[in-house]
Design a protein around this motif. Sequence first.
Motif, PDB file in Angstrom:
ATOM      1  N   PHE A 137       1.034  -1.077  -0.156  1.00 45.87           N
ATOM      2  CA  PHE A 137       0.166  -0.243  -0.398  1.00 45.87           C
ATOM      3  C   PHE A 137       0.670   1.513   0.292  1.00 45.87           C
ATOM      4  O   PHE A 137      -0.155   1.805  -0.533  1.00 45.87           O
ATOM      5  CB  PHE A 137      -1.127  -0.082   1.715  1.00 45.87           C
ATOM      6  CG  PHE A 137      -1.733  -1.345   1.216  1.00 45.87           C
ATOM      7  CD1 PHE A 137      -2.765  -1.812  -0.108  1.00 45.87           C
ATOM      8  CD2 PHE A 137      -1.542  -1.703   2.455  1.00 45.87           C
ATOM      9  CE1 PHE A 137      -3.170  -3.145   0.368  1.00 45.87           C
ATOM     10  CE2 PHE A 137      -1.696  -3.567   2.985  1.00 45.87           C
ATOM     11  CZ  PHE A 137      -3.413  -3.997   1.176  1.00 45.87           C
ATOM     12  N   SER A 138       1.744   0.969   1.135  1.00 48.73           N
ATOM     13  CA  SER A 138       2.816   2.683   0.640  1.00 48.73           C
ATOM     14  C   SER A 138       3.448   2.590  -0.432  1.00 48.73           C
ATOM     15  O   SER A 138       3.741   3.594  -1.058  1.00 48.73           O
ATOM     16  CB  SER A 138       3.449   3.115   1.865  1.00 48.73           C
ATOM     17  OG  SER A 138       4.307   1.676   2.046  1.00 48.73           O
ATOM     18  N   LEU A 139       4.194   1.258  -1.162  1.00 45.20           N
ATOM     19  CA  LEU A 139       5.122   1.228  -2.310  1.00 45.20           C
ATOM     20  C   LEU A 139       3.689   2.118  -3.195  1.00 45.20           C
ATOM     21  O   LEU A 139       3.964   3.750  -4.346  1.00 45.20           O
ATOM     22  CB  LEU A 139       5.056   0.647  -3.090  1.00 45.20           C
ATOM     23  CG  LEU A 139       6.590   0.425  -2.619  1.00 45.20           C
ATOM     24  CD1 LEU A 139       7.166  -1.599  -2.880  1.00 45.20           C
ATOM     25  CD2 LEU A 139       7.945   1.508  -2.857  1.00 45.20           C
ATOM     26  N   ALA A 140       2.357   2.034  -3.223  1.00 45.25           N
ATOM     27  CA  ALA A 140       1.161   2.493  -4.319  1.00 45.25           C
ATOM     28  C   ALA A 140       1.069   3.998  -4.011  1.00 45.25           C
ATOM     29  O   ALA A 140       0.915   4.598  -5.294  1.00 45.25           O
ATOM     30  CB  ALA A 140       0.341   1.365  -4.394  1.00 45.25           C
ATOM     31  N   MET A 141       0.830   4.440  -3.033  1.00 46.10           N
ATOM     32  CA  MET A 141       0.737   4.978  -2.713  1.00 46.10           C
ATOM     33  C   MET A 141       1.789   6.670  -3.521  1.00 46.10           C
ATOM     34  O   MET A 141       1.925   7.425  -3.301  1.00 46.10           O
ATOM     35  CB  MET A 141       0.214   5.893  -0.994  1.00 46.10           C
ATOM     36  CG  MET A 141      -0.697   5.047  -0.796  1.00 46.10           C
ATOM     37  SD  MET A 141      -2.241   6.234  -1.190  1.00 46.10           S
ATOM     38  CE  MET A 141      -2.203   7.343  -0.471  1.00 46.10           C
TER      39      MET A 141
END
Length: 204
Positions: A137-141
């Motif tokens: 999720f953090s990489l997507a954001m």
Amino acid sequence: MECVFGMVGNGFSLVVADSSAVHSILVHKSNEDKIMILDSHKLMGASGEAGDRAQFTEYVQKNVALYQFRNGIPLTTAATANFTRGELATALRKNPYMVNIILAGYDKGTGPSLYYIDYIATLHKVDKAAFGYGSYFSLAMMDRHYRKDMTVEEAVDLADKCIMEIRSRLVVAPPNFVIKIVDKEGAREYAWRESVKDAPVSNI
């Protein structure tokens, strides 16, 4: 369900880590600091087995201090990353450490930098990185919102978006996170993002 992530901005590097110490289905504490300050201008965020994480990060910290004591000059961030990678590679063939690392630092003339080092001794210099289940999720954001010229306030705002995404999307999300920053002024703790407080210890 660990999560460590970091990014490089305009004149600084930022590292964020969850603060849950867990084993199997038990949470032992929720204020564990997983980002070690190696020296005045370096941070090491680590995820992995609790014993390996604590032992290896302390080992690197003491060796960085020993080098500066012996030679009178500190290791650069790149040299520290290569030393760390070398130690993981050596251990890999004997008694491997189950630890993944995001190394952030600031060097005069070079500026801020961020290094991705995983448990099988892979080393890359990157602009943004993440480990753990929260990395999905953090990489997507970060892919959507990250820019190289971000200010500290913009980077912290993006880190908060990543934390909110992890909390809302991950089935067993860590409640608390710590944010640390390194820039020309040095490495320091910036803030905690807490949704759960550890209960006070009873005297009974």
